[in-house]
Design an enzyme around this catalytic site. Structure first.
Site, short mmCIF file in Angstrom:
data_model
loop_
_atom_site.label_atom_id
_atom_site.label_comp_id
_atom_site.label_asym_id
_atom_site.label_seq_id
_atom_site.Cartn_x
_atom_site.Cartn_y
_atom_site.Cartn_z
N ASP A 225 -0.45 3.49 -20.38
CA ASP A 225 -0.69 2.09 -20.71
C ASP A 225 -1.05 1.92 -22.19
O ASP A 225 -1.84 2.70 -22.73
CB ASP A 225 -1.85 1.60 -19.82
N HIS B 258 6.22 -5.59 -14.72
CA HIS B 258 5.25 -6.50 -14.11
C HIS B 258 4.59 -7.43 -15.12
O HIS B 258 3.71 -8.20 -14.76
CB HIS B 258 4.18 -5.67 -13.38
N ASP B 259 4.96 -7.31 -16.38
CA ASP B 259 4.36 -8.17 -17.42
C ASP B 259 5.34 -9.19 -17.99
O ASP B 259 4.92 -10.07 -18.75
CB ASP B 259 3.87 -7.31 -18.60
N ASP C 283 0.34 5.76 -13.32
CA ASP C 283 0.02 4.94 -14.49
C ASP C 283 -1.34 5.41 -15.00
O ASP C 283 -2.32 5.40 -14.25
CB ASP C 283 -0.04 3.47 -14.05
N GLU D 74 3.89 3.24 -22.67
CA GLU D 74 4.10 1.81 -22.87
C GLU D 74 3.92 1.57 -24.37
O GLU D 74 2.83 1.31 -24.85
CB GLU D 74 3.09 0.96 -22.08
N ASP E 125 0.83 -1.20 0.00
CA ASP E 125 0.00 0.00 0.00
C ASP E 125 0.87 1.26 0.00
O ASP E 125 2.10 1.18 0.10
CB ASP E 125 -0.95 -0.01 1.20
C1 NOJ Z 1 -0.31 -3.28 -20.10
C2 NOJ Z 1 -0.14 -3.49 -18.64
O1 NOJ Z 1 1.21 -3.31 -18.32
C3 NOJ Z 1 -0.67 -4.86 -18.34
O2 NOJ Z 1 -0.36 -5.26 -17.03
C4 NOJ Z 1 -2.15 -4.85 -18.58
O3 NOJ Z 1 -2.67 -6.14 -18.40
C5 NOJ Z 1 -2.48 -4.39 -20.00
N1 NOJ Z 1 -1.72 -3.25 -20.40
C6 NOJ Z 1 -3.92 -3.99 -20.10
O4 NOJ Z 1 -4.11 -2.79 -19.40
#
Ligand code: NOJ
Length: 546
Positions: free
Chosen positions: A219, A345-346, A117, A283, A48
């Site tokens: 994003d 994180h992806d 974000d 992104e 948090d």
């Molecule tokens: C990119 C984000 O980094 C990812 O975590 C998300 O699932 C997709 N965009 C959809 O928002």
């Protein structure tokens, strides 16, 4: 010596990091926080905002200039924050608007600014805009989303497929139309042809600029706007580059549309009008460097920076990475600035994906990120060489992992909690509290132990960032590839600094190095002189200052 590498034209050196307040971030290092997994202040197993505040000193000691916070806005968490139900409030899991204000203030005290974000491609299906849109064809917000009549026999309106699997259309029985979702069906895509949607996001950006955020990570900004005629994507052919073939079709109409640039330029105009220190980092998940470059506009009128997924997806291999960097250096618009990243994180963390858990390779990867011309974004845990966490099928929380296990196990492994110490709860949460995702054994890798060990990855990361903050060559100097043997990568930064990496399994002699080693993956070499030739151990690197 190995074969000479073509040297791209040197980029002009710039003023040092402190010289131009508008470029405060050029010499700096950013750090991505995945808030659910960073630090839990209230013992619910979920990170948090107060937890982040309590760990700011770690980031200050690291020398971080800015934080990118993955979404902290209100979300039902179908996609863990990337399905927003209120763009202007904080999710109760993370705290309150006051907590964010405290984070911004406490960050400022330590020279750390905050990027939020922004998720403009889609909302949550629980966002009031979509709840209204779904209430009928005449609803005020109907046109804020992408609706279309069924195709022949009730089929989806076209052949677009979702990034997360299956058709990109969901049928809404009540109104007899389909709505578009490039991700989960609980993430309906906004209609960026709508002026009202554009105005709403102008307002959202101003709301946060007014609260003192330094900028946004945007994003999937290459995907926001879709073909106005909703044309079918053409079938992929064997001649198409592999990376452009997506589930049998070439996704040219539901992504990478040219009109996305108009929206980003509109936002840059608003940001610049606000004040010129504000940042827009996209992104830009595109497969070609030439496409990435388009997001910089003329170098001054679109994104300040775009994540380089060609680099993220490259192998940790000297020739491959050098070629990408050379192309970026040769094609980036004048005045634009590169961004370098190894984890987020992806994608699997760099310590696993690039380094296979080998600390020597982790140090080389960090040296690359921290010594290239451009702003590095470290992901939480990179600084200690944290590898992906242990995820069993029963642990999976990511919808994509749930859908595709075991063929694709989802993104939970790179989202496991940060190990702060070897205490019970890993210093992340209250002892005994189950964490939202399992934590890797903190005895193996944690911040406190590494902070006490001068030979740790953390100590190396601190030294590399520290040197960068003192040496303008490293912070903002021009990049130039230098000739070097196979499996090595040697480049000059600015007028008097050379970075030499041996990314091979055998020792290599690097010639043409003269000066003092300021940073080395092997601490024992720091402070020693090099006079002509250095013998670099396998998977090691040095920064030589003349
Ligand atoms: C990119 C984000 O980094 C990812 O975590 C998300 O699932 C997709 N965009 C959809 O928002």
């Amino acid at each position: 010596m190995g074969p000479a590498n073509p040297a791209p034209p040197a980029t002009p050196a710039e003023a040092g990091p402190g010289a131009d307040p508008d470029r405060w971030w050029h010499g700096g290092v950013f750090y991505q926080i995945y808030p659910r997994s960073f630090a839990d202040s209230n013992g619910d197993g979920i990170g948090d905002l107060p937890g982040i505040i309590s760990r700011l000193d770690h980031l200050a000691a690291l020398g971080i200039a800015g934080i990118w916070l993955s979404p902290v806005t209100v979300s039902p968490n179908r996609d863990w924050g990337y399905d927003v139900a209120d763009y202007c409030d904080i999710d109760p899991d993370f705290g309150t608007l006051d907590d964010l204000a405290t984070l911004i203030r406490e960050g400022e005290k330590r020279g750390i600014r905050i990027l939020l974000d922004l998720v403009p491609n889609h909302t949550s299906d629980q966002h009031p805009w979509f709840v209204d849109a779904r209430s009928g064809r005449d609803a005020a917000h109907r046109d804020w989303y992408v609706w279309a009549d069924p195709g022949a026999g009730g089929a989806p309106p076209n052949n677009w497929v979702s990034i997360f699997g299956g058709p990109a259309w969901e049928f809404d029985k009540a109104s007899g139309q389909y709505f578009l979702h490039n991700f989960e069906k609980e993430q309906p895509d906004l209609n960026w042809w709508s002026d009202e949607v554009r105005a709403a996001f102008d307002h959202i950006m101003r709301f946060w600029w007014d609260r003192g955020v330094a900028g946004f990570r945007i994003d999937v900004c290459n995907m926001m706007i879709k073909d106005a005629e909703l044309r079918d994507n053409p079938p992929a052919t064997e001649d198409d580059p592999l990376d452009q073939q997506f589930m049998g079709v070439k996704a040219v109409y539901n992504t990478d549309r040219p009109e996305a640039h108009d929206i980003l330029q509109r936002w840059r105009h608003i940001a610049d009008g606000y004040d010129t220190t504000r940042l827009l980092i996209g992104e830009t998940n595109v497969e070609q460097l030439s496409t990435l470059m388009q997001f910089y506009g003329n170098g001054h009128n679109e994104l300040h920076g775009g994540f380089n997924f060609v680099f993220i997806n490259a192998a940790l291999e000297a020739g491959a990475m050098r070629a990408i960097v050379e192309e970026v250096e040769a094609t980036l618009p004048a005045g634009a600035w590169p961004i370098w990243t190894g984890s987020n994180h992806d994608v699997s963390r760099l310590a696993t994906r690039w380094a296979g858990g080998d600390p020597a390779k982790v140090r080389c990867a960090l040296m690359i990120l921290l010594c290239l011309r451009g702003t590095p974004f470290l992901y939480e845990g990179d600084e200690i060489g944290l590898t992906d966490g242990p995820i069993e099928q029963s642990d999976v929380r990511d919808s994509v992992g749930l859908r595709f296990w075991p063929y694709y196990k989802g993104r939970d492994a790179e989202r496991t909690p940060m190990p702060w110490s070897n205490a019970p709860g890993g210093g992340f949460t209250t002892p005994g509290v189950p964490t939202w995702l399992p934590m890797a054994d903190p005895a193996q890798c944690n911040v406190a132990d590494q902070a006490a060990d001068p030979d740790s990855v953390l100590a190396f990361t601190r030294r590399a960032i520290g040197r960068r903050s003192q040496n303008d060559d490293l912070a903002v100097g021009a990049y130039r590839s230098l000739p070097s043997p196979e499996g090595t990568w040697v480049f000059a930064r600015g007028s008097a600094t050379v970075v030499a990496l041996n990314m091979s399994e055998t020792a290599r002699e690097i010639s043409g190095l003269a000066g003092r080693i300021s940073v080395a993956t092997d601490r024992a070499l720091e402070g020693t002189a090099v006079d002509g030739t250095a013998n670099l151990a396998p998977w090691s690197g040095v920064v030589v200052e003349g």
